[in-house]
Design a protein around this motif. Structure first.
Motif, PDB file in Angstrom:
ATOM      1  N   ASP A  35       0.765  -1.442  -0.257  1.00 12.66           N
ATOM      2  CA  ASP A  35      -0.167  -0.583   0.202  1.00 12.66           C
ATOM      3  C   ASP A  35       0.879   1.613   0.335  1.00 12.66           C
ATOM      4  N   ILE A  36       0.612   2.567  -0.382  1.00 13.36           N
ATOM      5  CA  ILE A  36       1.208   3.769  -0.941  1.00 13.36           C
ATOM      6  C   ILE A  36       0.029   4.483   0.001  1.00 13.36           C
ATOM      7  N   THR A  37       0.136   4.741   0.388  1.00 11.42           N
ATOM      8  CA  THR A  37      -0.662   5.656   1.602  1.00 11.42           C
ATOM      9  C   THR A  37       0.106   7.641   1.927  1.00 11.42           C
ATOM     10  N   THR A  38       1.265   7.365   1.227  1.00  8.53           N
ATOM     11  CA  THR A  38       1.708   9.084   1.437  1.00  8.53           C
ATOM     12  C   THR A  38       3.265   9.110   0.396  1.00  8.53           C
ATOM     13  N   CYS A  39       3.208  10.050   0.298  1.00 11.76           N
ATOM     14  CA  CYS A  39       4.459  10.624  -0.648  1.00 11.76           C
ATOM     15  C   CYS A  39       6.104   9.984  -0.279  1.00 11.76           C
ATOM     16  N   GLU A  40       6.482   9.714   0.834  1.00 13.19           N
ATOM     17  CA  GLU A  40       7.223   8.952   1.674  1.00 13.19           C
ATOM     18  C   GLU A  40       7.151   7.921   1.501  1.00 13.19           C
ATOM     19  N   GLU A  41       6.419   7.111   1.979  1.00 16.03           N
ATOM     20  CA  GLU A  41       5.887   5.545   1.130  1.00 16.03           C
ATOM     21  C   GLU A  41       6.375   6.085  -0.118  1.00 16.03           C
ATOM     22  N   ALA A  42       6.198   6.358  -1.752  1.00 17.24           N
ATOM     23  CA  ALA A  42       6.567   6.279  -2.295  1.00 17.24           C
ATOM     24  C   ALA A  42       7.401   7.010  -2.415  1.00 17.24           C
TER      25      ALA A  42
END
Length: 398
Positions: A35-42
């Motif tokens: 799951d990618i929920t934030t820009c930090e995770e992306a």
């Protein structure tokens, strides 16, 4: 079953968009979605190459901010001011752009999305919600366009190979003739790992296969990160395309062995300079040299977003250097004595080099334009005239 690398679900009035990516670090032995929920995770997924490929990282970055913005929208946490929302979008896009410096698609996407936010800000009824919604629509449009563009690249490339290579011409005259293609690194096919959809270089291979002309694809291992053996081989097996894996150093022997049956080497690109010099995965340059020597066509498959007219030549392209451990270590599941994979345990990290040795690990090299026969785009194949590429026509320039 269709292979998916990017799963995106549009939001509703009460729910934000949702984004998942296939973790390419786990391939080919595990299929795991994150799951990618934030820009930090992306940013982390792009930086650590959980997602990779110039078109795909641009799409994931754009959609990650759409998810993040959509969540704020549904929770009524966005500023009411259009200017404030635009500023936030611009700041987050600038942050995402730092994840991979060589791929031009990411920078191109950032520029286009900033323009969308800017245009929404200056409209007569501009408000924070309107700017956020305009951004989300723009990011989602990029996903749709990427799929259609890559299908067009595949079709243009297949037609060019049929018309301009010895193997292609022989096949058109006699459908029993063999036609083979070599590719390097991973550029995707059929809901591609490196793009959002059909793929670029592997899209050409897929189109050749659909035309019943391709008899075999060859893919390089692509050391040190093994994108070819882990990812391209995975896609070719998934799509049931006859294919053979080789190590990078076997390419020269392969070209000598296959002769005229090998129609072309088709690669992707992370950035194509205005003069045609092309940055792609390390090892691409050497393949172009081999192709020239053996009289094999060398083609770059790339959407127009990869062509950077603001970069005059390859000398101006920043080459990313990666961690030494990618060269000195390798990771994978255990194999039993009878050849079976042990998948119920954590993958093993193995040292493959002398401890203390210095390492140089550039992620890309630059292939000079003079070694490239054509650049396959979604609007056609650009060839050299008088020894030079001119991309003006495909951008509507005189």
């Amino acid at each position: 079953m269709v292979l998916e690398a990017i799963r995106y679900e549009a939001g509703t009035a009460s729910t934000p968009p949702a984004l998942q990516i296939l973790d390419q670090l786990q391939l080919p032995h595990r299929t795991t979605f994150l799951d990618i929920t934030t820009c930090e995770e992306a940013h982390d997924a792009i930086k650590t190459m959980k997602v990779r490929g110039a078109p795909a990282i641009a799409i994931v970055a754009a959609l990650a901010l759409a998810v993040e913005t959509g969540k704020l929208l549904t929770e009524s946490k966005l500023p009411s001011s259009a200017a404030d929302v635009k500023q936030r979008i611009n700041q987050r896009l600038d942050y995402l752009k730092t994840s991979r410096p060589t791929a031009v698609n990411l920078g191109d996407a950032v520029g286009k999305l900033k323009s969308i936010a800017e245009n929404a800000t200056i409209s007569a009824d501009a408000g924070g919600i309107a700017v956020a919604q305009a951004y989300i629509v723009g990011a989602e449009r990029m996903l749709v366009d990427d799929v259609s563009d890559n299908k067009a690249i595949g079709e243009h490339g297949a037609r060019w190979i049929h018309a301009n290579t010895i193997a292609g011409k022989k096949w058109q005259a006699d459908k029993t003739q063999e036609l083979k293609v070599l590719t390097h690194c991973n550029t995707g096919s059929a809901q591609s790992l490196a793009t959002a959809g059909y793929g670029t270089a592997l899209g050409v291979i897929r189109s050749l296969r659909a035309a019943n002309s391709l008899t075999r694809a060859f893919c390089t291992e692509t050391r040190p990160y093994n994108q070819g053996s882990r990812l391209t081989a995975y896609e070719l097996v998934h799509d049931e395309i006859p294919a053979t894996l080789i190590t990078d150093s076997m390419a020269c022997a392969l070209l000598a062995k296959e002769g005229e049956k090998l129609a072309a080497i088709v690669v992707g690109a992370d950035r194509v300079a205005a003069n045609g010099d092309t940055a792609n995965k390390i090892g691409t340059y050497s393949l172009a040299v081999l192709a020239k020597h053996h009289g094999v066509k060398f083609l770059v498959a790339a959407p127009r977003t990869t062509i950077d007219l603001a970069t005059p030549s390859g000398e101006d392209i920043i080459i990313e250097e990666r961690a030494p451990e990618e060269v000195t270590r390798i990771k994978g599941p255990k194999v039993t004595a009878d050849g079976k994979l042990v998948l119920d345990q954590e993958a093993e990290l193995i040292s493959t080099a002398a401890v203390g040795i210095d390492v140089w690990n550039p992620a890309f090299d630059v292939t000079p334009a003079q070694l490239i026969d054509g650049v396959i785009t979604e609007v056609g194949v650009v060839e050299k005239h008088d020894g030079k590429f001119d991309f003006g026509s495909i951008f509507g320039q005189p």
